[in-house]
Enzyme design. Sequence first.
Site, PDB file in Angstrom:
ATOM      1  N   TYR A   6      -1.644  -0.519  10.202  1.00 39.11           N
ATOM      2  CA  TYR A   6      -1.779  -0.915   8.793  1.00 39.11           C
ATOM      3  C   TYR A   6      -0.516  -0.540   8.020  1.00 39.11           C
ATOM      4  CZ  TYR A   6      -3.878  -1.180   4.103  1.00 39.11           C
ATOM      5  OH  TYR A   6      -4.161  -1.486   2.793  1.00 39.11           O
ATOM      6  N   SER A  24       0.845  -1.191   0.000  1.00 39.55           N
ATOM      7  CA  SER A  24       0.000   0.000   0.000  1.00 39.55           C
ATOM      8  C   SER A  24       0.877   1.236   0.000  1.00 39.55           C
ATOM      9  CB  SER A  24      -0.907   0.011   1.238  1.00 39.55           C
ATOM     10  OG  SER A  24      -1.554   1.264   1.383  1.00 39.55           O
TER      11      SER A  24
END
Length: 263
Positions: free
Chosen positions: A157, A144
Site C-alpha cells: 500500500y 496517503s
Amino acid sequence: MADVDLTGRTVLVTGGAQGLGAGMAEALARAGASVMISDIRSDIGKTTAAGIPGARFVPHDVTSDRDWAAAIETTVAEFGGLDVVVNNAGVEVTQLIVDTEPESLLTMLNVNVVGTMLGVKHAFRAMRPDGPAGKGGAVVNVASVAAAIAFPGISGYSATKSAIDRLTRVAAMEAGKLGYGVRVNCVLPGLVATEMGTKLAVETSSLGLFDSPEAAVGEVVELTPSGRLGEVADMADAVVFLASDQARFVNGVGLRVDGGMGM
C-alpha cells in the site's frame, strides 16, 4: 469548507460511495459544486448521491479505461462540463512482506496506481483546450501518509501511494508544458477511523505487530504531533481547497493532512 465558493464547478469524485470519498463529495457540494460520485459499489453509491443535494452517481471501475471514458462523458453530458477530478478510489491489503501474495499486490497496483493514472489521463483529455470540457481545471489525487512513513504491514500500500505522489508531480509538469491549464496536486491523509482505517488497526494487530487494535491506534496517535486521529472533514476540507481558486498557484504539491505524522 468556509469561504470557499465552488459554485458553477463540476466535480467527479471516484470511490465516493463511502468513507473519505463520500465526505469529500459532501464538502464539495456544500461549497457549491455539482458533484458526480463514481464507485464500483452502485448500491451504496446511489444512496450516498441521493443524500447530497444535486449529486448524481455513475458506476465506475477505475481500472477500466472504458469505464473512465464513460464516466467522464456522463459527467460532461449531465452537468455541462468538468472542472475537477478527485482520484480517491483505492484499496489496502495488509500483509507482511514475507507473506506477500502477488495477487493482492497487483490489486493494489491496479486500483491505486493504474486507476489514478487513468483518472489523470481522462481528466486531461476532457479539460484541455480541445477537450469536451475545454476550460482547464484541477486534479486532486488521494495518496496517503503511508507514502511518507515506515508503518509495518502496509508495504505494498505504501509503495502504491508513494507512486501516486510521484505521478502527481510529473502530471503537473506535463500539463504545464503542454498548455492544458490543469493543476495537479495530491493529499496525503493521515489515519482516519473509516472502514479502511479500522480494518488496518485490526489486521496489523492480528499479524502480531501490535497487542491489539487499540494499541495500533495508540501508536498512530503517539506518532502524531496533533495528538489525535484525522477526521473525514480534515481531509475533505483540504480537497475543497485544492479544487478552488484559492489554490490557483498551488501545483504539483503533495499536501500532508496528517497532523504532522509524516513530517
